[in-house]
Every structure is written in C-alpha cells, then in structure tokens.
Enzyme design. Structure first.
Site, mmCIF file in Angstrom:
data_model
loop_
_atom_site.group_PDB
_atom_site.id
_atom_site.type_symbol
_atom_site.label_atom_id
_atom_site.label_comp_id
_atom_site.label_asym_id
_atom_site.label_seq_id
_atom_site.Cartn_x
_atom_site.Cartn_y
_atom_site.Cartn_z
ATOM 1 N N HIS A 143 -3.647 7.123 2.045
ATOM 2 C CA HIS A 143 -3.941 6.129 1.576
ATOM 3 C C HIS A 143 -5.485 5.148 2.414
ATOM 4 C CE1 HIS A 143 -3.659 1.928 0.679
ATOM 5 N NE2 HIS A 143 -3.935 1.282 1.938
ATOM 6 N N CYS A 182 0.586 -1.937 0.109
ATOM 7 C CA CYS A 182 -0.078 -0.261 0.461
ATOM 8 C C CYS A 182 0.578 1.434 0.049
ATOM 9 C CB CYS A 182 -1.129 0.460 1.107
ATOM 10 S SG CYS A 182 -2.103 -1.511 1.116
ATOM 11 N N ASN A 209 -10.295 0.073 -0.185
ATOM 12 C CA ASN A 209 -8.649 -0.290 -0.740
ATOM 13 C C ASN A 209 -8.225 -0.547 -1.855
ATOM 14 O OD1 ASN A 209 -6.158 -0.619 0.302
ATOM 15 N ND2 ASN A 209 -5.979 -1.528 2.313
HETATM 16 O O1 UT7 Z 1 -3.435 -1.134 3.528
HETATM 17 C C1 UT7 Z 1 -2.727 -1.882 4.502
HETATM 18 C C2 UT7 Z 1 -3.096 -1.417 5.912
HETATM 19 N N1 UT7 Z 1 -4.482 -2.458 6.137
HETATM 20 C C3 UT7 Z 1 -4.922 -1.593 7.387
HETATM 21 O O2 UT7 Z 1 -4.578 -0.623 7.795
HETATM 22 C C4 UT7 Z 1 -6.148 -1.987 7.815
HETATM 23 C C5 UT7 Z 1 -5.994 -1.769 9.312
HETATM 24 N N2 UT7 Z 1 -7.285 -2.662 10.263
HETATM 25 C C6 UT7 Z 1 -8.024 -2.297 9.900
HETATM 26 O O3 UT7 Z 1 -8.966 -1.492 9.301
HETATM 27 C C7 UT7 Z 1 -9.303 -2.408 11.192
HETATM 28 O O4 UT7 Z 1 -8.935 -3.865 11.717
HETATM 29 C C8 UT7 Z 1 -10.450 -3.685 10.359
HETATM 30 C C9 UT7 Z 1 -11.633 -2.532 9.462
HETATM 31 C C10 UT7 Z 1 -9.871 -5.131 9.404
HETATM 32 C C11 UT7 Z 1 -11.107 -4.434 11.807
HETATM 33 O O5 UT7 Z 1 -11.914 -4.629 12.526
HETATM 34 P P1 UT7 Z 1 -11.528 -3.682 13.832
HETATM 35 O O6 UT7 Z 1 -12.001 -2.758 14.374
HETATM 36 O O7 UT7 Z 1 -9.911 -4.249 13.873
HETATM 37 O O8 UT7 Z 1 -12.658 -4.987 14.240
HETATM 38 P P2 UT7 Z 1 -11.663 -6.404 14.663
HETATM 39 O O9 UT7 Z 1 -11.142 -7.523 13.618
HETATM 40 O O10 UT7 Z 1 -11.401 -6.158 16.336
HETATM 41 O O11 UT7 Z 1 -13.180 -7.071 15.105
HETATM 42 C C12 UT7 Z 1 -13.833 -7.019 15.759
HETATM 43 C C13 UT7 Z 1 -15.244 -7.426 15.361
HETATM 44 C C14 UT7 Z 1 -15.228 -9.602 15.870
HETATM 45 O O12 UT7 Z 1 -15.862 -10.414 16.665
HETATM 46 P P3 UT7 Z 1 -16.213 -10.547 17.838
HETATM 47 O O13 UT7 Z 1 -14.364 -11.775 18.160
HETATM 48 O O14 UT7 Z 1 -15.559 -9.767 18.758
HETATM 49 O O15 UT7 Z 1 -16.176 -11.142 18.196
HETATM 50 C C15 UT7 Z 1 -15.207 -9.732 14.381
HETATM 51 O O16 UT7 Z 1 -15.148 -10.896 14.116
HETATM 52 O O17 UT7 Z 1 -15.891 -7.838 13.695
HETATM 53 C C16 UT7 Z 1 -16.204 -8.849 14.071
HETATM 54 N N3 UT7 Z 1 -15.974 -8.928 11.998
HETATM 55 C C17 UT7 Z 1 -17.187 -8.404 11.283
HETATM 56 N N4 UT7 Z 1 -17.998 -8.253 11.773
HETATM 57 C C18 UT7 Z 1 -19.178 -8.526 10.283
HETATM 58 C C19 UT7 Z 1 -14.479 -8.418 11.762
HETATM 59 N N5 UT7 Z 1 -15.297 -8.844 10.576
HETATM 60 C C20 UT7 Z 1 -16.332 -8.351 10.391
HETATM 61 C C21 UT7 Z 1 -17.854 -7.902 9.180
HETATM 62 N N6 UT7 Z 1 -18.594 -8.330 9.195
HETATM 63 N N7 UT7 Z 1 -17.286 -8.303 8.019
#
Ligand code: UT7
Length: 327
Positions: free
Chosen positions: A254, A114, A284
C-alpha cells in the site's frame, strides 16, 4: 489441483488533474523538500468536481473487463473497497453495477480503509473457492480530495484520488492466490479517522465548522504502528507459505509513505528494485493504491507468469492484511 482464485485482468484510472508539491506550498505552510523527504510523494491526482468514486471506478472496471475479454453481463459479483463512496446509500458497488450494465451481478461495498483491497480479495477468494461465483469484479475507488482538510498540512499533502479494478476467476492450475491474512485492532481507531457525518456525529453546522468530515490522523504514531505491524505481517505470511524472501519476485505495498515501504523491504532483505513504488505520482489513494500499483506493474512487465507477488496494506481501523499470489 484444488480450486484457487486468480486475478485474470487489471485496470486503473487516475484523474488527469495533477496537484504538485509546489502547488501545495501555495495553500499551506509546507515545502516540496519536506514532503519528498518525509513521504516520497511528489504529486497526486485530483478528481473533477463532477467525478465521484463510481465514476473513477467505472473507468478502471471497463479497462479490467476489456483486458479480461469479459462482458459486464457476465459478472457475478461486484465488490467496491472505498471509504469515499458516492453517498452513504446505496453502495458505490450498486451505482457501478448500473453504470457498467452488469445486470446479474450482486453488489456491495466494504470499508476496511487502506486495507480494503486486500480485505476484498479475501472475500472474493472465499466466494470463488465455495463455487458460488465465477467472475468477480473487485474495485478500489477513492476520491479522498473531498475528505481532505486543505488547511491541515499534516494530512492534506498525503492523499490523492484514483481507482483500480481486478477480475477474479477460478483456476485449477498451479497458480493464483496462495494465502490471504487479514487483521484489525479497533482499539487504535482514534489514530486515523473521519469522525463526522455518521450516526455518532451526524452532519450539522458544528461538524462542518470543525471540519469533522475530513481525515484526521496522528501521523507519527500511525507510522510507528504501521512499520511494526507490517514487518511482522510480511515475515509471517512468507513463513506460513514456506517461501523465502529471496524467492519473492515483487512486493506491492500500500502506497502511504516511502519510509514505511523501505522499512518493510529492509526487514525482508529485499532490494528496492523488487518493490513496486508509485506513490511519488499518486500519493496515498487508500483502497485504490494496491490495484492501481498492480495494474501498472503488469503493464510495465514487472510481473511475469509464475512470479511470487506479495501484497500488503495497513490503514484506518486499524486494519492490515497481506496476500501472497503466484502469478
Ligand atoms: O494509509 C494509512 C496509513 N497511513 C500511514 O501509514 C501514514 C503514517 N504517517 C506518516 O506517513 C508520517 O507520520 C507523516 C508523513 C504523516 C508525518 O511524518 P513524520 O516524520 O511522522 O512527521 P511528524 O508528524 O513527527 O512531524 C514532524 C514535524 C512537525 O513539526 P515540529 O512539531 O517538529 O515543529 C510537524 O508539524 O513536521 C511538521 N509537519 C510538516 N512540515 C511541513 C507536518 N506536516 C508537515 C508538512 N510540511 N506538510
């Protein structure tokens, strides 16, 4: 005035097919509400089966060259930032050179995920300053949909396809690229990668079964490192150039996650109307996200001559980087 590099024209191309959050609700256990709240993404573009990275790149390049008033035969160098190139070899830049008919151009790809566009700009800037090349085409082109595990809701909602291109030329005017800062920390490679298909895990039945050719990300950990790293990066970049955040006219980050973008803007005390956001439309697009955003910012007159524009990116590697430009 010493020789500087300057982006003299931009172009972009995104595939027509739109994949909305509600479309994704039918594929994986997710919701429009979750995706918008956690990422800011509403929809993304998906390339046709017949379109590879060079096909997207050639459209963006033609637009940039037309805006620059430059013929393909006049390009000295083509750099393509991509992690989803047409094939392992030759480079997507070579394929693009052929499609454009840019006969005298040298061509190579770079892989900084990225951060690829900022890394590419740094390379182009060096070539321009040494006087080696006078007309450089820098392209970010990605078909991430082909490296997406459509059963993994933690990643498949995030990515999209697209391409952006810029023409870079020398200038002795009081404008252009003021400074570029690129960094990496390979110890954190495990946070975000595509493990299969290389010499570590060559393509096999096992790599296919385990979907090792698809993007894997420890999202939450990546998120935290991204915010911390980018906050420091933008503050340091401005300090080094003796520019106050209030002097900055536009921040073009980005486009990975709206919450990351907002955190960085907050750290600079920048109101969001001075921050360019289009991830709601495209998700993204990795190496393509900044050149697409830059092109849209110019087309919509968000950038005027003399403006200070800051680009910043963060991605797999881990890699990160910034570029301060006086337009
Ligand atoms: O471009 C390169 C760099 N990339 C980035 O910088 C991306 C960085 N990361 C992110 O943007 C975020 O971490 C995400 C958008 C990927 C995820 O958001 P988050 O607030 O960090 O969520 P999380 O991974 O902590 O997950 C929270 C909950 C989990 O459920 P439990 O364990 O709390 O029950 C996940 O399983 O959300 C759940 N979850 C979803 N729920 C519905 C994860 N993906 C989804 C989804 N829909 N698509």
């Amino acid at each position: 005035m010493p020789l500087k590099s300057r982006i003299t024209a931009t172009g972009s191309y995104t595939p027509r097919k739109v994949l909305s959050n509600s479309d994704l609700e039918k594929i994986v256990d997710t919701s429009d509400e979750w995706i918008i709240e956690r990422t800011g993404i509403k929809e993304r573009r998906i390339a046709k089966d017949t379109e590879a990275a060079s096909d997207l790149g050639v459209e963006a390049s033609r637009a940039a060259l037309e805006h620059a008033g430059i013929k393909p035969k006049d390009i000295d160098l083509i750099i393509v930032a991509t992690i989803t190139g047409d094939m392992p070899m030759p480079s997507t830049a070579s394929l693009l050179q052929n499609k454009l008919g840019a006969k005298k151009a040298a061509a190579f790809d770079i892989n900084a995920a990225c951060s690829g566009f900022v890394y590419g700009l740094s390379i182009a800037d060096g070539f321009i300053k040494t006087g080696n090349f006078k007309k450089i085409l820098l392209v970010g082109a990605e078909v991430l949909s082909r490296f997406t595990n459509w059963q993994d809701r933690t990643t498949c909602v995030l990515f999209g396809d697209g391409a952006g291109a810029v023409v870079i030329e020398p200038t002795t005017e009081d404008r252009g690229v003021l400074s570029i800062h690129i960094h990496s920390d390979g110890s954190l490679w495990d946070l975000l990668n595509i493990p299969g298909g290389g010499s570590r895990h060559p393509a096999s039945e096992k790599t296919l079964m385990e979907k090792m050719h698809c993007i894997r990300m420890k999202g939450n950990e990546t998120f935290k490192v991204a915010v911390r790293t980018l906050e420091t990066l933008v503050v340091d970049t401005l300090k080094e150039n003796k520019i106050k955040p209030s002097q900055l006219n536009l921040l073009i980050p980005h486009q990975a996650n709206l919450r990351i973008i907002q955190a960085v803007a907050k750290r600079l005390h920048m109101p969001m109307d001075k921050v360019f956001v289009n991830l709601d439309k495209y998700g993204n697009t990795s190496g393509a996200s900044i050149p697409i955003a830059l092109d849209e910012a110019l087309r919509t007159e968000r950038i005027r001559n003399g403006d200070y524009v800051l680009l910043e990116a963060f991605g797999s590697g881990l890699t990160w980087g910034s570029a301060l430009i006086k337009w």
